[in-house]
Structures are given as structure tokens and as C-alpha cells.
Write an enzyme that holds these catalytic residues in place. Sequence first.
Site, PDB file in Angstrom:
ATOM      1  N   LYS A 366       0.618  -1.446   0.036  1.00 19.27           N
ATOM      2  CA  LYS A 366       0.156  -0.132   0.056  1.00 19.27           C
ATOM      3  C   LYS A 366       0.786   1.351  -0.029  1.00 19.27           C
ATOM      4  O   LYS A 366       0.362   2.266  -0.233  1.00 19.27           O
ATOM      5  CB  LYS A 366      -0.891   0.103   1.099  1.00 19.27           C
ATOM      6  CG  LYS A 366      -1.839  -1.190   1.400  1.00 19.27           C
ATOM      7  CD  LYS A 366      -2.775  -1.226   2.564  1.00 19.27           C
ATOM      8  CE  LYS A 366      -3.380  -2.535   2.933  1.00 19.27           C
ATOM      9  NZ  LYS A 366      -2.866  -3.589   2.947  1.00 19.27           N
ATOM     10  N   SER A 405     -10.329  -2.156  -1.411  1.00 20.92           N
ATOM     11  CA  SER A 405      -9.635  -1.150  -2.520  1.00 20.92           C
ATOM     12  C   SER A 405      -9.210   0.228  -1.762  1.00 20.92           C
ATOM     13  O   SER A 405      -9.213   0.457  -0.602  1.00 20.92           O
ATOM     14  CB  SER A 405     -10.638  -1.180  -3.654  1.00 20.92           C
ATOM     15  OG  SER A 405      -9.852  -0.186  -4.743  1.00 20.92           O
ATOM     16  N   LYS A 408      -7.494   5.666  -4.396  1.00 20.57           N
ATOM     17  CA  LYS A 408      -6.217   6.030  -5.456  1.00 20.57           C
ATOM     18  C   LYS A 408      -6.312   5.101  -6.540  1.00 20.57           C
ATOM     19  O   LYS A 408      -5.708   5.385  -7.380  1.00 20.57           O
ATOM     20  CB  LYS A 408      -4.892   5.787  -4.540  1.00 20.57           C
ATOM     21  CG  LYS A 408      -4.487   6.503  -3.351  1.00 20.57           C
ATOM     22  CD  LYS A 408      -3.508   6.146  -2.809  1.00 20.57           C
ATOM     23  CE  LYS A 408      -2.970   7.159  -1.633  1.00 20.57           C
ATOM     24  NZ  LYS A 408      -3.843   7.420  -0.471  1.00 20.57           N
ATOM     25  N   GLY A 448      -4.119   6.099  11.716  1.00 15.38           N
ATOM     26  CA  GLY A 448      -3.364   5.279  12.511  1.00 15.38           C
ATOM     27  C   GLY A 448      -3.082   4.166  11.935  1.00 15.38           C
ATOM     28  O   GLY A 448      -2.361   3.379  12.498  1.00 15.38           O
ATOM     29  N   SER A 449      -3.362   3.796  10.615  1.00 12.67           N
ATOM     30  CA  SER A 449      -2.938   2.636   9.939  1.00 12.67           C
ATOM     31  C   SER A 449      -1.459   2.589   9.658  1.00 12.67           C
ATOM     32  O   SER A 449      -0.722   3.725   9.522  1.00 12.67           O
ATOM     33  CB  SER A 449      -3.618   2.443   8.664  1.00 12.67           C
ATOM     34  OG  SER A 449      -3.209   3.247   7.720  1.00 12.67           O
ATOM     35  N   THR A 470       4.301  17.654   1.992  1.00 13.89           N
ATOM     36  CA  THR A 470       4.749  17.482   0.645  1.00 13.89           C
ATOM     37  C   THR A 470       4.220  18.746  -0.163  1.00 13.89           C
ATOM     38  O   THR A 470       4.750  19.108  -1.244  1.00 13.89           O
ATOM     39  CB  THR A 470       4.291  16.105  -0.235  1.00 13.89           C
ATOM     40  OG1 THR A 470       2.891  16.211  -0.185  1.00 13.89           O
ATOM     41  CG2 THR A 470       4.868  15.140   0.373  1.00 13.89           C
ATOM     42  N   ARG A 538       5.692  14.149  -3.954  1.00 10.80           N
ATOM     43  CA  ARG A 538       6.326  12.902  -4.261  1.00 10.80           C
ATOM     44  C   ARG A 538       5.839  12.126  -5.655  1.00 10.80           C
ATOM     45  O   ARG A 538       5.056  12.474  -6.145  1.00 10.80           O
ATOM     46  CB  ARG A 538       6.405  11.830  -3.077  1.00 10.80           C
ATOM     47  CG  ARG A 538       6.696  12.221  -1.731  1.00 10.80           C
ATOM     48  CD  ARG A 538       6.509  11.314  -0.531  1.00 10.80           C
ATOM     49  NE  ARG A 538       5.171  11.093  -0.572  1.00 10.80           N
ATOM     50  CZ  ARG A 538       4.645  10.291   0.513  1.00 10.80           C
ATOM     51  NH1 ARG A 538       5.175   9.628   1.376  1.00 10.80           N
ATOM     52  NH2 ARG A 538       3.352  10.379   0.670  1.00 10.80           N
ATOM     53  N   GLU A 541       2.045  11.047  -6.318  1.00 10.57           N
ATOM     54  CA  GLU A 541       1.579  11.770  -5.583  1.00 10.57           C
ATOM     55  C   GLU A 541       0.625  12.761  -6.034  1.00 10.57           C
ATOM     56  O   GLU A 541       0.880  13.515  -6.891  1.00 10.57           O
ATOM     57  CB  GLU A 541       2.170  12.327  -4.377  1.00 10.57           C
ATOM     58  CG  GLU A 541       1.336  12.565  -3.110  1.00 10.57           C
ATOM     59  CD  GLU A 541       2.118  13.151  -2.066  1.00 10.57           C
ATOM     60  OE1 GLU A 541       1.758  13.007  -0.944  1.00 10.57           O
ATOM     61  OE2 GLU A 541       3.120  13.734  -2.088  1.00 10.57           O
TER      62      GLU A 541
END
Length: 610
Positions: A366, A405, A408, A448-449, A470, A538, A541
Site C-alpha cells: 500500500k 480497495s 487511489k 493510524g494505519s 509534501t 512525491r 502523488e
Amino acid sequence: MKKEFKIAMYILWDILLMFASYLISALLFKYPMQEFLSQSIIHLIIGVAVVVSFNVALKLYSGLWKYVGFTEAVKLCCSALVSLVYNLVIDLFLLENTGIEWAIISTVFIFMCMVGVRFLPRAVYVLNNYLIQRTKVKGQKRVLIVGAGTTGASLIREMRSNTEANLYPVCAIDDDNSKVGRFVSGIKVVGKTNEIAFFVKKYGIDQIIVAMPKADKGTIKRVIVDCKKLNVEVKTVSNLLKFNEGQATVSDIKDVSIDDLLGREQIKVNLDDILYYIEGKTVLVTGGGGSIGSELCRQIATHNPAKLIILDIYENNAYDIQQELLRNVPNLNLLTLIASVRDRVKIEDVFKKYRPQIVFHAAAHKHVPLMETSPNEAVKNNVGGTRNVAEMAGKYNVQRFILISTDKAVNPTNVMGATKRICEMIIQTMNKKYDTEYVAVRFGNVLGSNGSVIPLFKKQIQEGGPVTVTHKDIVRYFMTIPEAVSLVLQAGAYAKGGEIFVLDMGEPVKIYDLAENLIRLSGLTPNVDIDIKITGLRAGEKLYEERLMEEEGLQRTENKMISIGKPLNIDEQKLYEYLDILSEQAYNETDKMKELVKELVPTYKPDLRE
């Protein structure tokens, strides 16, 4: 006490005071009382009626006496003048044994009594407020309560009785106009939430407690963010009080968490829906040791599955969730397997031996930046792994297959999102081939993941900064881990096959604002104690994420926060041809994987920077 009864009591009180004033004036001038009453009683009754009527006209009985001020004093003065004129008239033309002095003195008494009886509660009110807001026991924190409802009132009562809590309630804040200026559990409601900064400074507040468990998330977020800017300690109360209105205790006070700043209501699911299709079934969770997978296992374990199978390649994570479930759900029939979803032979062996009836496929790579530099690994694990598990689910007659899913996958700009889009295409195609009901659940970033921005920010703050963002305008949809899992579980209940379920995640959150809020939650000041550094976007992104492709359409479910994108028409022959090509090229370690993925996902706009 009803308003009409209070008004009647106020009027009766004025009548008694005016009669007392007349009698005291008569005694003061030594008029024969029996003679005075016999010749003047009718006139006195009329005088009292005139003054009371004038008071009613001036609305002197419709307000609360403890809040009287200069305006009420002026009205009482006018009322007294009316009484004086009346007394002079009856003294000059109707009474024989009284003089002008009696008329003046009786009027003065009436004015003093009416003013005194109204301003006495005001004086007590001011004195009590002064003592409450200026006095505290040494070592206690001066507390401002935001929310003057049932929760706030019960917290104030306990603070005042529980000296060990070292909390001293000074004042309360509430946006309800009917509460402002009144008392709640002996503490004045001094103003509204837009005035918090003023009262924090005025009363030397040490701590703010946001006690609004039933307020909407947007309001709570706004209040907390405003309070955090004041450099005072900010607390809130347990969300459980939303469902158990009434008594709140000091133990319900907690630190503000990043969840409180989500800015929307958390998703609610129908637990009966979840129970009916999981109870008594063998359930397999791939990636069961990860953030989403482990929470899936926790919630599934409480819904009486016949067996729960945790499958993960990372043994430490799998062990942690295994031990947690063994402690917390001792009667659970639990099996933990170490395996890779890439290993087709092993995956088929699992399905053949244990015959799962429900599959939650959470195993995936991920991390967007890492997959940008390792696109072949993204294809091997995400695309190849999903194909393996999905095909075995169909072959061995699994009832439901739920793919985890991401938003993204919509018009992806990174290879991770593009591989997830391919995974959605795989399950929609498999849905036509097998009797299994295949669905995908698409959601945004999970607070928090593993790999989310919050743990990174916390670590950077602990290290003294800077916190890296970013782009100042980058935004993301966010949800909590329990929310994400609730959506996944209910999607399984709604499944008819081929759907992509999408959560209504409210308004997106600016990552820069999130960084500021997290710094404030740590008791620090952004760009003073901890710098925020803009590092640039990045590879792969986006500035923002999308939840649904234009051609997918949108259909609401019974849960208004969950929508369905209709299945798309997919060229199955082309899909399988390209899946074989992608797998072959990935294991040959091609340098052209992003270009190959784009051939299968036309909406993919790869970042080809080296």
C-alpha cells in the site's frame, strides 16, 4: 414552574410590597390605622392596580429578576413616578388626615421595595459568580466547560464534589441563546463558543473541556481547533456519552485525539446485517495482521463465526492479532496461517483444506512512494495475489469475496493505485464467471494505519521536528480504522456481485492543517516549537484523491454514507491476456512496468520520473 405562574407570583409580590409601603408610611406619620384604612382602602387598591398595570405595560414581569440592570431600574423609576402622581392626587383631593409628606414617603418606600426585591437576586448572583470565578483551592486547574447541557452539568457537579480531581469549574460556554447568562450546576454560562478566547484570558483558565458528545463532528472540530490555538490544555469527553446521556464523570474526560478532528460523523452500520452473513461461517482474512486486516479480525470474532482464519506473510503481525484474540475471545475457533498470496499453490491448498465461505482480501502493498520505485513488486503482490485468491474463491465456491480497495484506484497517478484498479477489474470479471458474489470496498486514508501520515507526524514531533508535508494545498479523505472495517463488513451484507462500494467521507482534510492540529494536540505551537517543512510532491502523488470514476455512476444504499458504483463493461479477453503479460514481465523484472500497466488502465497517468 410555568412562566405564567412565575409572572403571577411576581405581581403578587409587588402588591404585597406596595400595601406594606402604604401602611409603614402611615405608621411613620402616626395616622390612626383604623381610620386610615377605612377612608383610603379603596384608593390604595386602585393605586396598587395602577402601578401593577404600568409595570405590566413596561414588561417588568417578563424577565428574570437576577439579570436586572440599568434598563429595569429606569422603568421602575417611571413606575414610582406614576405612583407619586396618583398618591398626590388622592392626598390633595380625597384623603383628609394625610399630607403631601405621606404621598412622597410612601412612593419612596414603594420604589425602594420594588428595586430592592429585584436587585437582591442580582446582588446574590454577582457575589456568587465572583466567588466561584475568583476562588480556587491551591493546585486545582481552573476549568472552562464548553457545553452547558446534561453532560456539562454533571461534569461540573462532580468536579465541585470530587476534590481529588483537582479541577475547579469556573464558567461554561454554550451556543444556545436560552442558556447564555444563566447558571448550570451553580456555574454561569458566560457566552458562546466564538468568545472562548476572551473568557480564557478573563478568568485565567488552565483547562478547557469540550463536553458536547451529541454535537456534530464539524462543530466539535471547529471548537477544538479554536481552543488549541489558545495554548491551554484541551480535553473532551468519551463518545460513549452520546449513547448514554445523563451522568458524566471525571473518568469520562479524555485527551483530544486526532479522531476528534476528523470533522464529520463516524459511519454507523447495521450490526444485524453483519451478523446474519458471518455467524456460523468460516471466514478467511488475507493480510489479517495488518491495520485493516487485524481490525476486521477483531470485529468478525465478535460475530460468532464458525472459524476465523488469519492469513499473513508477516509472522510478527499475525502472532500479535492471534494472541490478542485468544485473550479477548477465548471461545473463538481461530486458525493462523503464514503464507503469501503470491503463492498460488499454497493459496489453493488453504481453500481446499479449510473451505472458507467468506473471504476478506486485505493483503496488499500500500505504500505509494515505495511502490513507485518497486512497481514489479506492486504487480506481483497486488495484481497477482488478488488474482490467485479471487480465482480460488470462485473455484471452491466461496459465498462472498470482499476486496479492500482505495480511492487511489480512481484516475491513478501512482502504480499502487493503478494495481488496485486492476484488482477491481479482476473481481468484477470474476463475478461474471463464478457463483461467488465479488465486491470491492473503496475508501480513503485510514487514521493510524501502518504507513499513514499520522504515525509519521507523531514520530517527527517526538524527534523535535520538522514535520514534513509534501504540499501546502494537498488534501485527503480520512476515516478511522473501525469506520473502514465497518464499511467493509456492511458491504459484504449488501453484496449482490460486481459492485464497488464507496464511503461518503465528507469534506477532504488539508494535510497541512492536520499537521498543525497534531502539533497543537501535543501541546506545542506550529512553526514556533515545531517547524512544518514543505518538501514537494512525491513521485505518483496527487494533490487530491477522487472516490468514483465518472462512468461508474452512483447509487445510494440503506446506509446513506455508503454508495455503490455500478459494474463496468470490461473486455475479459484483453484483461486476462494483460494479466498474463504483467505477471510474466514482473517476474522478469522489466523496467517498463508502469507503461505496461497503463495499457490495461487507460486512466492511469504514471509519473515516469527516475
